[in-house]
Structure formats: structure tokens, C-alpha cells
Write a protein that holds these residues in place. Sequence first.
Motif, PDB file in Angstrom:
ATOM      1  N   LYS A  31       0.850  -1.190   0.000  1.00  0.00           N
ATOM      2  CA  LYS A  31       0.000   0.000   0.000  1.00  0.00           C
ATOM      3  C   LYS A  31       0.889   1.244   0.000  1.00  0.00           C
ATOM      4  O   LYS A  31       1.795   1.383   0.836  1.00  0.00           O
ATOM      5  CB  LYS A  31      -0.921   0.001   1.222  1.00  0.00           C
ATOM      6  CG  LYS A  31      -1.940  -1.138   1.213  1.00  0.00           C
ATOM      7  CD  LYS A  31      -2.825  -1.122   2.453  1.00  0.00           C
ATOM      8  CE  LYS A  31      -3.764   0.071   2.465  1.00  0.00           C
ATOM      9  NZ  LYS A  31      -4.704   0.025   3.625  1.00  0.00           N
ATOM     10  N   ILE A  32       0.624   2.132  -0.951  1.00  0.00           N
ATOM     11  CA  ILE A  32       1.441   3.337  -1.132  1.00  0.00           C
ATOM     12  C   ILE A  32       0.530   4.558  -1.067  1.00  0.00           C
ATOM     13  O   ILE A  32      -0.476   4.626  -1.787  1.00  0.00           O
ATOM     14  CB  ILE A  32       2.175   3.323  -2.480  1.00  0.00           C
ATOM     15  CG1 ILE A  32       2.949   2.011  -2.664  1.00  0.00           C
ATOM     16  CG2 ILE A  32       3.119   4.516  -2.584  1.00  0.00           C
ATOM     17  CD1 ILE A  32       3.602   1.873  -4.024  1.00  0.00           C
ATOM     18  N   GLY A  33       0.876   5.515  -0.232  1.00  0.00           N
ATOM     19  CA  GLY A  33       0.102   6.743  -0.097  1.00  0.00           C
ATOM     20  C   GLY A  33       0.820   7.939  -0.696  1.00  0.00           C
ATOM     21  O   GLY A  33       2.051   8.025  -0.660  1.00  0.00           O
ATOM     22  N   THR A  66      -2.342   1.902  -4.613  1.00  0.00           N
ATOM     23  CA  THR A  66      -2.042   3.298  -4.281  1.00  0.00           C
ATOM     24  C   THR A  66      -3.295   4.068  -3.892  1.00  0.00           C
ATOM     25  O   THR A  66      -4.409   3.729  -4.299  1.00  0.00           O
ATOM     26  CB  THR A  66      -1.357   4.023  -5.453  1.00  0.00           C
ATOM     27  OG1 THR A  66      -2.319   4.276  -6.494  1.00  0.00           O
ATOM     28  CG2 THR A  66      -0.198   3.212  -6.007  1.00  0.00           C
ATOM     29  N   LEU A  85      -2.456   8.181   6.816  1.00  0.00           N
ATOM     30  CA  LEU A  85      -2.026   7.226   5.790  1.00  0.00           C
ATOM     31  C   LEU A  85      -1.162   6.124   6.388  1.00  0.00           C
ATOM     32  O   LEU A  85      -1.280   4.949   6.018  1.00  0.00           O
ATOM     33  CB  LEU A  85      -1.265   7.959   4.678  1.00  0.00           C
ATOM     34  CG  LEU A  85      -2.118   8.815   3.737  1.00  0.00           C
ATOM     35  CD1 LEU A  85      -1.236   9.664   2.840  1.00  0.00           C
ATOM     36  CD2 LEU A  85      -3.055   7.950   2.903  1.00  0.00           C
ATOM     37  N   ASN A  90      -0.365   2.036   4.926  1.00  0.00           N
ATOM     38  CA  ASN A  90       0.530   2.351   3.821  1.00  0.00           C
ATOM     39  C   ASN A  90       1.973   2.199   4.296  1.00  0.00           C
ATOM     40  O   ASN A  90       2.383   2.814   5.279  1.00  0.00           O
ATOM     41  CB  ASN A  90       0.277   3.786   3.332  1.00  0.00           C
ATOM     42  CG  ASN A  90      -1.051   3.920   2.624  1.00  0.00           C
ATOM     43  OD1 ASN A  90      -1.187   3.538   1.464  1.00  0.00           O
ATOM     44  ND2 ASN A  90      -2.057   4.438   3.326  1.00  0.00           N
ATOM     45  N   ILE A  93       5.121   6.113   1.714  1.00  0.00           N
ATOM     46  CA  ILE A  93       4.342   7.349   1.596  1.00  0.00           C
ATOM     47  C   ILE A  93       5.198   8.420   0.926  1.00  0.00           C
ATOM     48  O   ILE A  93       6.300   8.729   1.400  1.00  0.00           O
ATOM     49  CB  ILE A  93       3.844   7.837   2.974  1.00  0.00           C
ATOM     50  CG1 ILE A  93       2.923   6.783   3.606  1.00  0.00           C
ATOM     51  CG2 ILE A  93       3.113   9.173   2.838  1.00  0.00           C
ATOM     52  CD1 ILE A  93       2.475   7.125   5.023  1.00  0.00           C
TER      53      ILE A  93
END
Length: 360
Positions: A31-33, A66, A85, A90, A93
Amino acid sequence: MYKNLAATLVAACFISPAFPQSAAPAAPPLKIGFVYVAPVTDAGWVHQHDEARKAVEAALGDQVKTTYVENVAEGADAERVIRDLARQGNRLIFTPSFGYMEPTLKVARDFPDVKFESITGYKTAPNVAVANARYYEGRYLAGIAAGRLATSAGYIAGFAIPEVIQGINAFTLGMRSVNPQATVKVVWLGAWFDPPRERDAAMALFNQGVEVMAFHTGSTAVMSAAQERGKLAIAYHSDMRQVAPDAQVLAVTHQWGSYYTRRAQAVLDGSWKSAALWGGVKEGMIRVDSFGPKVPQKVADEVRARQRDIAAGRLHPFKARTALLDNQGHEVLAAGKTMSDEQILNMNFLVQGVQGTLSK
């Protein structure tokens, strides 16, 4: 007997090729914020970073997921969003705005297992990397084109931080390298994204006789103003011909997709480390392209040739051919000398040819 036979048949079913065992569950996606300082629009600073986010998804597919939060003010609000986030799981980030640096560092101390990328920041930590681009290289190239087409330029600037000052000075030096009498009028906006005020400032400068406009703000308002007035303007961050098809001279574009993808892949394979990158034309992070219809082919060819020179290390925008003076007449660099990265990163003066002062 029958019970034993039934048990044997049931067991056989579970190991039969017709009933294969379930595969091991796939690893959950990374998971990327992303945190954006302005709304996502069709062009501009945030647009380029959102295009990079999409490039990460395209390159890494189901390995990543994302999300982004747009229009987040620098300061306390940024800290809240970054923290949220991190709490949402995430593990990487990206915070692409200078004013996000301190909030990013603060949140990072509380989430040591999360990796942070402070874009345009300069302070690192074990789980905080920084990256920036040599925007001034593109500004110098844009100045060459502007100097071939005009003698007076305007420049709408957000805040007087070194990155912005570098751009103003490089643009002016580029103009004066081909047109020694060229001047650049600077207006400080005190905001990164304020389209009505960006437009008003551009109109005011056009009313003062400025022929071509450059800017370091986040919207397309300056380009639209130039199109409306039949003037010229340098697009920044991304190609803006859709709003200024006749006015655009060229675009200084920022290319973040490759960097973002590499950093996400590093988290996936466990090789991510805190680092500091300052890349430019050579690294493919800055590119001058998208020339407009009013730019003669020979000017476009000249700019492309100088771009190749920068990539090859043959040209440096802050190498003094003659003594480099500030706009108060003081020598800041001796003839033949080239500014060091440290000097560029701490730039706090305006070069000769710039009409204006540094905002407080």
C-alpha cells in the motif's frame, strides 16, 4: 471396515490431481500513499506526481495499491493526513511538497516500519529519503528560447526558497546568454496554488510591457492569461498546450514515474534505504519539450542541442563565463568558476538582469 474405506476415499480425493491442493495465498499488495499540496488537475505540479503514481501502478500491477489525498495544506494539516495514511497501513508514503518535510519527519519517528519519500525536502532519517530535481537546468533552457523571442520577461513566483530562486536566476542567465539586454520582472505571490491571483499577476506584468511569462506556481492560470492576451509563456511542470495552444513557447516537464517505481520496487524486494537524490536532465527527471507554433525550428533545435550539452556535462547553467553579479552589482562568482551544489542549494540572491527583490 466401511468406515476405514470411506476415510481412505476422502483422503484420496484431497490428494488426487483432480482436486489439487490450494496454492499458498498471494502476498498482500504494497500500500502506497501520496499527499498532494493542491487539487489534481489536467496539468501542473500535482498532475505530474499523479502521473507518476499511475506509472507505479502500470509498472508493478497487483503488487501495489495506491491512494492519494489532494489539496492538503502544508503544516499541521499535512501531519494529520500523513499520520492517517501510515495508520491505514501504507508502507510507503510520498510527500511531494517542500512544506511537508517537517511533518513527514515527525510522523516518521512514530512509524519506523513505514518508508517515507520527502520530495523537495532535504532532511533524511533512517526511514525518510529525499529526492529533488535540478529544475534550474530546464529553466536555463527555457531562458534561451525566451531570449531568442523577447527582451522582457515576467516571472510569477510562489515563495523565495532556494529552489525558486535558482529557477529565476537560471532563466535570466539563459535569456541573457543569447540576449544580453534581457530583463526579468519578478512578482512574489506568497502561495503555490492560487489561480485567480496567478492570473492577475500575469495580467499586471503584461500591462507593464512584458513579452513572455514564466512562473513557479501550481496552476495553468499564467498560461491562460498569455493565451488571452496574445502573448508568450513558458509552461512549467507539464505540457500546457491544451490551455495555451498559441502562447506556449515550450514546457519544462518533471518526470517522476521512473523514480517512484524504483523506490516502490525497493520496498517490495527489501532493498529500500534512505538516500538523497538530486537528478536533472542527465537522469531524465527534467525535460524541455512541447514547443509551440511560434517557436522557429532553429530556436527549438538550439534548445535541444543545449539540453544534450547539459546531459553530457558540457554545459552548466551556473558556470560564470564572465564574473557573475547579483542585481545589486556585487560579484557572487568569479569568471570561469562553477557554483558547487552546496552554493546552489543555498542560493539567496538574484542575478543581474532580474528586476525585483527577495520576498521576506
